[in-house]
Design an enzyme around this catalytic site. Sequence first.
Site, short mmCIF file in Angstrom:
data_model
loop_
_atom_site.label_atom_id
_atom_site.label_comp_id
_atom_site.label_asym_id
_atom_site.label_seq_id
_atom_site.Cartn_x
_atom_site.Cartn_y
_atom_site.Cartn_z
CG HIS A 40 4.38 20.27 20.03
ND1 HIS A 40 3.47 20.69 19.10
CD2 HIS A 40 3.69 19.55 20.95
CE1 HIS A 40 2.26 20.27 19.45
NE2 HIS A 40 2.37 19.58 20.57
C1 LIG Z 1 0.82 19.61 28.02
C2 LIG Z 1 1.26 18.94 26.73
C3 LIG Z 1 0.35 18.79 25.70
C4 LIG Z 1 0.72 18.16 24.49
N1 LIG Z 1 -0.20 17.99 23.52
C5 LIG Z 1 0.12 17.34 22.38
C6 LIG Z 1 -0.86 17.08 21.38
O1 LIG Z 1 -2.03 17.46 21.50
N2 LIG Z 1 -0.46 16.42 20.26
C7 LIG Z 1 0.82 16.01 20.07
O2 LIG Z 1 1.11 15.38 19.04
N3 LIG Z 1 1.76 16.24 21.00
C8 LIG Z 1 1.44 16.89 22.16
N4 LIG Z 1 2.39 17.13 23.10
C9 LIG Z 1 3.79 16.80 22.82
C10 LIG Z 1 4.05 15.32 23.05
O3 LIG Z 1 3.56 14.95 24.32
C11 LIG Z 1 5.57 15.12 22.97
O4 LIG Z 1 6.08 15.65 21.78
C12 LIG Z 1 5.88 13.65 23.01
O5 LIG Z 1 5.37 13.09 24.18
C13 LIG Z 1 7.35 13.46 22.96
O6 LIG Z 1 7.57 12.06 23.07
P1 LIG Z 1 8.99 11.53 23.49
O7 LIG Z 1 8.89 10.04 23.46
O8 LIG Z 1 10.03 12.19 22.66
O9 LIG Z 1 9.23 12.08 24.97
P2 LIG Z 1 8.42 11.77 26.29
O10 LIG Z 1 6.99 11.44 26.02
O11 LIG Z 1 8.73 12.92 27.20
O12 LIG Z 1 9.10 10.44 26.82
C14 LIG Z 1 10.36 10.43 27.44
C15 LIG Z 1 10.32 9.31 28.45
O13 LIG Z 1 11.65 9.08 28.92
C16 LIG Z 1 11.57 8.87 30.31
N5 LIG Z 1 12.89 9.19 30.85
C17 LIG Z 1 13.49 10.40 30.98
N6 LIG Z 1 14.71 10.26 31.50
C18 LIG Z 1 14.90 8.95 31.71
C19 LIG Z 1 15.98 8.18 32.22
N7 LIG Z 1 17.12 8.72 32.62
N8 LIG Z 1 15.83 6.84 32.28
C20 LIG Z 1 14.67 6.25 31.85
N9 LIG Z 1 13.61 6.93 31.35
C21 LIG Z 1 13.74 8.26 31.29
C22 LIG Z 1 10.47 9.81 30.80
O14 LIG Z 1 9.96 9.40 32.03
C23 LIG Z 1 9.46 9.65 29.67
O15 LIG Z 1 8.56 8.58 29.88
C24 LIG Z 1 2.05 17.73 24.32
C25 LIG Z 1 2.98 17.88 25.36
C26 LIG Z 1 2.58 18.48 26.55
C27 LIG Z 1 3.60 18.61 27.67
#
Ligand SMILES: Cc1cc2nc3c(=O)[nH]c(=O)nc-3n(C[C@H](O)[C@H](O)[C@H](O)COP(=O)(O)OP(=O)(O)OC[C@H]3O[C@@H](n4cnc5c(N)ncnc54)[C@H](O)[C@@H]3O)c2cc1C
Length: 113
Positions: A40
Amino acid sequence: MSAFLTDKAAAMGRRIRGVRTVEPAPGRGPYDATVYQTTHLTGGAATGADPRTSAVNRFGQNWDVPNVFVCGSALFPQNSAYNPTGTVGAMAYWAAEAIRDRYARAPGPLLPA
Ligand SMILES: Cc1cc2nc3c(=O)[nH]c(=O)nc-3n(C[C@H](O)[C@H](O)[C@H](O)COP(=O)(O)OP(=O)(O)OC[C@H]3O[C@@H](n4cnc5c(N)ncnc54)[C@H](O)[C@@H]3O)c2cc1C
């Protein structure tokens, strides 16, 4: 370094009234990313009400560059400790609605800096 930081955190914790502390347990071996630490990760472009202390406003809009909107857990001003994904999704809907209903009709800052 872990022992130093743990000592500092423990000393701070002891000085905060009403906080229950646990036995400090600094990491002693090399850092190992294969053991669960946290998945997280949050922060980096914190949302807030004051441009002096935040990167973006409550719609995720950058205070200085109004055509840049940030989504994702980067917006968190601190780690909520528990599952962030629901909040991440809610904030994305919140930003999307503001972009569609307000920014697209009148591009510019949605809130005064
Ligand atoms: C193993 C695991 C288990 C988890 N379990 C839970 C859970 O049970 N419950 C919960 O609430 N949370 C959970 N989480 C946490 C949750 O997945 C993250 O907090 C959440 O996905 C964050 O969302 P985000 O949109 O900030 O980032 P991300 O989901 O990481 O999205 C970022 C996106 O940006 C894209 N990106 C990166 N760089 C670039 C670029 N230069 N150009 C274009 N696109 C780009 C990536 O490909 C990705 O699709 C878990 C995480 C992991 C790793």
